[in-house]
Design an enzyme around this catalytic site. Structure first.
Site, mmCIF file in Angstrom:
data_model
loop_
_atom_site.group_PDB
_atom_site.id
_atom_site.type_symbol
_atom_site.label_atom_id
_atom_site.label_comp_id
_atom_site.label_asym_id
_atom_site.label_seq_id
_atom_site.Cartn_x
_atom_site.Cartn_y
_atom_site.Cartn_z
ATOM 1 N N HIS A 1 -7.778 65.409 42.170
ATOM 2 C CA HIS A 1 -7.931 64.151 42.883
ATOM 3 C C HIS A 1 -7.245 64.180 44.229
ATOM 4 O O HIS A 1 -6.845 63.152 44.759
ATOM 5 C CB HIS A 1 -7.355 63.001 42.068
ATOM 6 C CG HIS A 1 -8.002 62.852 40.743
ATOM 7 N ND1 HIS A 1 -7.541 63.505 39.641
ATOM 8 C CD2 HIS A 1 -9.089 62.155 40.362
ATOM 9 C CE1 HIS A 1 -8.328 63.195 38.620
ATOM 10 N NE2 HIS A 1 -9.275 62.402 39.028
ATOM 11 N N LYS B 1 -10.245 62.331 30.324
ATOM 12 C CA LYS B 1 -9.277 63.242 30.928
ATOM 13 C C LYS B 1 -7.933 62.525 31.030
ATOM 14 O O LYS B 1 -7.886 61.326 31.263
ATOM 15 C CB LYS B 1 -9.769 63.705 32.302
ATOM 16 C CG LYS B 1 -10.961 64.654 32.161
ATOM 17 C CD LYS B 1 -11.376 65.290 33.465
ATOM 18 C CE LYS B 1 -11.924 64.319 34.482
ATOM 19 N NZ LYS B 1 -12.904 63.347 33.957
ATOM 20 N N ASP C 1 -7.721 56.619 33.651
ATOM 21 C CA ASP C 1 -8.849 56.928 32.766
ATOM 22 C C ASP C 1 -8.532 56.511 31.334
ATOM 23 O O ASP C 1 -9.357 55.892 30.660
ATOM 24 C CB ASP C 1 -9.154 58.434 32.797
ATOM 25 C CG ASP C 1 -9.853 58.843 34.083
ATOM 26 O OD1 ASP C 1 -11.080 58.917 34.094
ATOM 27 O OD2 ASP C 1 -9.154 59.060 35.095
ATOM 28 N N GLY D 1 -13.605 59.441 37.905
ATOM 29 C CA GLY D 1 -13.857 59.160 39.305
ATOM 30 C C GLY D 1 -14.992 60.021 39.818
ATOM 31 O O GLY D 1 -15.285 61.077 39.260
ATOM 32 N N SER D 2 -15.638 59.561 40.887
ATOM 33 C CA SER D 2 -16.650 60.391 41.539
ATOM 34 C C SER D 2 -15.932 61.377 42.469
ATOM 35 O O SER D 2 -14.738 61.270 42.704
ATOM 36 C CB SER D 2 -17.615 59.513 42.324
ATOM 37 O OG SER D 2 -18.317 58.688 41.427
ATOM 38 N N GLY D 3 -16.705 62.337 42.984
ATOM 39 C CA GLY D 3 -16.096 63.348 43.849
ATOM 40 C C GLY D 3 -15.861 64.657 43.128
ATOM 41 O O GLY D 3 -15.303 65.589 43.700
ATOM 42 N N HIS D 4 -16.257 64.730 41.843
ATOM 43 C CA HIS D 4 -16.071 65.952 41.045
ATOM 44 C C HIS D 4 -17.406 66.615 40.721
ATOM 45 O O HIS D 4 -17.483 67.435 39.807
ATOM 46 C CB HIS D 4 -15.361 65.635 39.732
ATOM 47 C CG HIS D 4 -14.053 64.945 39.898
ATOM 48 N ND1 HIS D 4 -13.049 65.454 40.663
ATOM 49 C CD2 HIS D 4 -13.586 63.770 39.400
ATOM 50 C CE1 HIS D 4 -12.008 64.626 40.631
ATOM 51 N NE2 HIS D 4 -12.322 63.591 39.878
#
Lengths: 206, 331
Positions: free
Chosen positions: B219, B105, B110, B54-57
């Site tokens: 998350h 991960k 995922d 996911g994005s945001g990391h």
């Protein structure tokens, strides 16, 4: 019952309406025990499904179900994408080549969807997942000779409500263990929307 | 919600455009995808390395694309796994004929999406192997759950497997060293404040002014324990002890340390935490081989940190030291 291409289109439209209007609700359910993206992902995916199926021509129910599957796979993401994508792909395969789908074919299709989701998610009944709605629905069909649409909606609703008392064993909610009890499983709620949308379609078509 | 965004539904797309605009000599975006690849991909006869999530990391995962680390990173929606077709595009784009290695991960989504992509690639004759990173000791390993989550320790897997591939390691050799890192890396995190996913518009959970959450994931999901905020030393001690206990380190070992910020914690505080981690390890006779302090795997604007320890041997040390041109991990 008989499911035609036009029924599947209306089914997807109705499912999308329910998901869009409950987007925040699904997200809040997922924030309680997961990571809060279920409403957003399902809303994005089903909007794309509707865009896809209303803009295409179909002769066979299996073709439209396959497009639903591929769209969900490529637009939803997370765990819901592969799981719903698998469910619709298995249904498509089960009714391959049929223009219209009779009850017994539909029964097989749901059964195959359940098997596919079990395998993809390595999950089973009672683990607080979408299967806790899909399995009771499959069992209901197993015991009928033709679809009672009222039973379909009520079975899915009761099964969805029952997930509140289950401790999660799969997915991100499993990390909360007993803290997951008391919350509905978001995947079961979206599955309920899908089956109640189908019940409405069949009701109106009857 | 107060954020510098245009349209909450376009944050990933616009971030990737800005990322490529900032590093045009190093990376490219595969047209029509959310995949960032090395500019020179595919590198022939080198095992391709693909990761993502996911994005945001940020800087994960695109920041780790570059010679010596990843060949491609696949961005999903915020905190949502990328889809199989996107991962498949990344695999095809980095296959230089020696196969492709996936770093995943351990999150249900995922794992499923990457597995489906691997199935698609294998159907096209591309050899694919994978490792599932599960360094988070906050989560018990049990046959009933999906297992431990993958968090900041993933960066060490990218670095070491990436170095092995860069040195000409075969797919099996890359897999073997990645497995070794996963067996020897452990992390745990804590949060002082939650984060807000742009499209959701509201924080993922609520913490009172005097509360912290220990054992959070990356998350915005809640942690395993909520308690009163304590001092930096107490936080560092609790996190380090939990990791040490799980790794069963007793002294004499050598480790690499990562103190990772989750997005809204100043370096000042991360260094204060590192000071105590360093002291605790020294007291126990554990030798610190190398230390990484900064933001490696964030969770939007969550305040908090995670502590990662990687037990190293000579092979892992050599690979950790090897050159990397990844934008967020230069060596």
């Amino acid at each position: 019952m008989e499911l035609q291409v036009k029924d599947v289109i209306i089914w997807m439209e109705k499912a999308n309406e329910k998901i869009q209007s409950n987007k925040e609700y699904l997200t809040s359910l997922d924030q309680a025990i997961g990571d809060g993206d279920h409403g957003l992902n399902m809303a994005r995916g089903f909007q794309e499904v509707v865009n896809k199926v209303t803009g295409s021509d179909y002769t066979h129910v299996s073709d439209i179900l396959k497009d639903v599957s591929m769209t969900l796979l490529s637009k939803v993401g997370g765990a819901s994408g592969p799981l719903y994508g698998t469910a619709f792909l298995k249904m498509s395969t089960a009714v391959k080549g049929s223009e219209n789908v009779e009850f017994t074919q539909f029964r097989t299709a749901v059964e195959e969807a359940v098997n596919g989701v079990k395998q993809r998610g390595k999950a089973n009944q009672g683990e607080k997942t979408m299967l806790d709605v899909w399995i009771p629905v499959a069992e209901l069909l197993e015991n009928q000779d033709d679809l009672e649409t009222e039973d379909l909606a009520s079975t899915a609703r009761k099964a969805m409500e029952a997930t509140k008392d289950i401790e999660a064993k799969k997915g991100r909610a499993a990390y909360l263990k007993e803290r997951s009890i008391g919350h509905l499983d978001p995947g079961s709620v979206s599955s309920y929307y899908i089956f109640s949308a189908l019940a409405e379609v069949l009701e109106e078509g009857a | 919600m107060k954020k510098i965004v245009n349209d909450p539904n376009k944050v990933v797309e616009e971030m990737l455009q800005g990322f490529v605009a900032a590093h045009p000599d190093d990376v490219k975006q595969l047209p029509g995808t959310t995949v960032i690849a090395r500019k020179d991909a595919p590198v022939s006869n080198k095992v391709g390395l693909v990761s993502g999530g996911g994005s945001g990391h940020e800087p994960a995962h695109a920041g780790y694309v570059g010679e010596g680390m990843l060949d491609a990173a696949v961005a999903g929606e915020v905190f949502t796994s990328p889809t199989p077709d996107q991962v498949f595009e990344a695999i095809k784009a980095v296959d230089g004929g020696s196969g492709v290695f996936l770093v995943i991960k351990n999150y249900t989504g995922d794992v499923m999406n990457f597995e489906m992509a691997a199935e698609m690639a294998e159907a096209e004759g591309i050899k694919v192997q994978q490792v599932v990173v599960n360094d988070d000791v906050a989560v018990e390993d049990s046959s009933f759950t999906t297992g431990r989550r993958g968090i900041a320790g993933t960066i060490f897997v990218h670095k070491i497997a990436g170095a092995k591939a860069a040195q000409g390691g075969s797919l099996d050799e890359v897999k073997a060293v990645a497995d070794k890192v996963v067996a020897n890396v452990r992390s745990i995190g804590m949060a002082l404040t939650p984060c807000t996913v742009p499209a959701a518009g509201e924080p993922s959970f609520v913490l009172e002014e005097d509360e912290m959450e220990v054992g959070i994931g990356i998350h915005g999901e809640p942690g395993i324990e909520r308690k009163k905020v304590t001092s930096a030393d107490d936080i560092a001690t609790e996190l380090t002890e939990k990791v040490l206990e799980d790794m069963k380190l007793t002294g004499g070992e050598e480790v690499a340390v990562m103190v990772n910020g989750l997005g809204a914690t100043p370096e000042m505080e991360l260094y204060i935490v590192n000071r105590k981690v360093n002291e605790l390890l020294s007291d126990k006779g554990i030798k610190i081989y190398d230390t990484f302090v900064g933001e490696y795997m964030t969770s939007l604007e969550m305040a908090g940190c995670s502590v990662t320890l990687l037990k190293v041997d000579q092979e892992l040390k050599n690979l950790l030291e090897a050159d990397s041109k990844a934008l967020a991990f230069r060596r």
